[in-house]
Write a protein that holds these residues in place. Sequence first.
Motif, PDB file in Angstrom:
ATOM      1  N   PRO A 142      -8.422  -6.781  -4.995  1.00 26.92           N
ATOM      2  CA  PRO A 142      -9.830  -6.396  -4.858  1.00 26.92           C
ATOM      3  C   PRO A 142     -10.828  -7.471  -5.271  1.00 26.92           C
ATOM      4  CG  PRO A 142      -8.802  -5.288  -6.730  1.00 26.92           C
ATOM      5  CD  PRO A 142      -7.706  -5.952  -5.990  1.00 26.92           C
ATOM      6  N   PRO A 157      -3.254  -2.063  -8.161  1.00 26.05           N
ATOM      7  CA  PRO A 157      -3.510  -3.361  -7.538  1.00 26.05           C
ATOM      8  C   PRO A 157      -2.741  -4.473  -8.248  1.00 26.05           C
ATOM      9  CG  PRO A 157      -5.351  -2.747  -8.929  1.00 26.05           C
ATOM     10  CD  PRO A 157      -4.415  -1.574  -8.924  1.00 26.05           C
ATOM     11  N   LYS A 212      -7.017  -4.196   4.847  1.00 24.13           N
ATOM     12  CA  LYS A 212      -6.912  -3.076   3.912  1.00 24.13           C
ATOM     13  C   LYS A 212      -6.032  -3.453   2.722  1.00 24.13           C
ATOM     14  CE  LYS A 212      -5.692   1.844   3.758  1.00 24.13           C
ATOM     15  NZ  LYS A 212      -5.152   2.994   4.540  1.00 24.13           N
ATOM     16  N   LYS A 270      -8.036  -5.670   0.502  1.00 28.35           N
ATOM     17  CA  LYS A 270      -9.096  -4.931  -0.185  1.00 28.35           C
ATOM     18  C   LYS A 270      -8.572  -4.186  -1.402  1.00 28.35           C
ATOM     19  CE  LYS A 270     -12.427  -1.180   0.561  1.00 28.35           C
ATOM     20  NZ  LYS A 270     -12.992  -0.229   1.574  1.00 28.35           N
ATOM     21  N   TYR A 271      -7.407  -3.565  -1.262  1.00 24.22           N
ATOM     22  CA  TYR A 271      -6.911  -2.714  -2.344  1.00 24.22           C
ATOM     23  C   TYR A 271      -5.905  -3.406  -3.266  1.00 24.22           C
ATOM     24  CZ  TYR A 271      -9.216   1.143   0.018  1.00 24.22           C
ATOM     25  OH  TYR A 271     -10.163   1.962   0.586  1.00 24.22           O
ATOM     26  N   ALA A 293      -0.699  -0.483  -4.382  1.00 19.66           N
ATOM     27  CA  ALA A 293      -2.123  -0.153  -4.315  1.00 19.66           C
ATOM     28  C   ALA A 293      -2.314   1.089  -3.427  1.00 19.66           C
ATOM     29  CB  ALA A 293      -2.885  -1.351  -3.755  1.00 19.66           C
ATOM     30  N   PRO A 294      -3.467   1.742  -3.502  1.00 19.72           N
ATOM     31  CA  PRO A 294      -4.651   1.364  -4.289  1.00 19.72           C
ATOM     32  C   PRO A 294      -4.593   1.733  -5.768  1.00 19.72           C
ATOM     33  CG  PRO A 294      -5.119   3.309  -2.993  1.00 19.72           C
ATOM     34  CD  PRO A 294      -3.757   2.854  -2.573  1.00 19.72           C
ATOM     35  N   LEU A 344       0.817  -1.214   0.000  1.00 20.83           N
ATOM     36  CA  LEU A 344       0.000   0.000   0.000  1.00 20.83           C
ATOM     37  C   LEU A 344       0.851   1.264   0.000  1.00 20.83           C
ATOM     38  CD1 LEU A 344      -2.618  -1.030   2.706  1.00 20.83           C
ATOM     39  CD2 LEU A 344      -3.048  -0.856   0.244  1.00 20.83           C
TER      40      LEU A 344
END
Length: 385
Positions: A248, A148, A241, A244-245, A144-145, A112
Amino acid sequence: MTKRIKSFILTFIAVILLCCMIIIVAVEQWSHTEAGKVPAKTAVLLHAVDKNLVTSGMKPPKFLTTSGTSSYNRETKYIPMSDGAKIPIRIYEPKIAGPHPIIIYYHGGAFLEGYGDINTHDNIVRALANKTGSVVISVGYRVAPEHPFPTATEDSYEALLWAVENAKTFNGNTNKIAVVGDSAGGNIATVVAMMARDRKGPAITSQALFYPLTTFKDVAFNSREMYDSGYYLISRNVMLKARKYYTPNKEMWSNPYTSPLQADNLSNLPPALIITAEFDPLRDEGEAYGKRLAEYGVPVKAIRYNGVMHGFVSFYEVMNRGNHALQEATIYLNQAFNEEIPYNPYDLQIYEHQKTLEAIQERGEAYAIGGYLLGKQTLAKLESW
């Protein structure tokens, strides 16, 4: 000696003793964490991070470090990717004549933006360059985000290809290449090794993985439950997190290039050194990955460092266990560069006991750092009044 001088000396001694007692009590109190008691040195560092008393760019106190001259030249440049973008790399080239082995280093940071880059992990890479005598290339893969999966892994693999194609410009030996990474970077390092195997790319002599993330799936690991609060430098929220990113789509969680632990085939991968930490939510999955590699005939050396947390190697300048782990990596990488690593059945080694003098030194340094931190906290409160 007058009574006034004697009184002053006694008062001074009493104040010093009181300060020492306050420091000792504070450090011992910090040692009792939500998941149990931790060693004093680990306790003060965890407290410092938890209270935002240290930053990624902060240098350790001078009394805990030694000075010396650099054995390498450092250069940062941008290299082209196949999609037209450019990413930063930092090359640490030994000052002596080559050719030298090549280490490709992938930094941690939860995949991230804002969690890690080639600057936040510069101290580890500098240490590897000094200790191994290799060319070390730190890769600033995109994260990411905005980017990705699979951007990070593709960038990282292309950086490997770039290193091979341009080895002569930095006196690198393309017959001796290793991949190394920590946390998210440990994931990427082993994934790059898989990509090199699958795409018939450069031969990699070894991989060294510091507390790697090895799966994005919801696997029930005891360490994920015990140390997921974030107090041990990585939290469940950060891991969710990242998932998620970075991944995805749920289908990505089973991809071997995101979750190597779930790979159907782990054969013909380079020998691996896997280092884990006792107080780390990623501990069990790193060790499970080492066991799976060994089941496929890959030589694996697995070491768990008790008494330390996730990211402890980054604190090698003030933690003996961090320095010891770096030394283990140095020995392993140099051995792999010069001879074949033999296969042995999987055996997790536990590094726990220290020599008496080393343990006394660690505790003394813990109290010294504790006093330094208490002083910072006191000054911060005074300045706020």
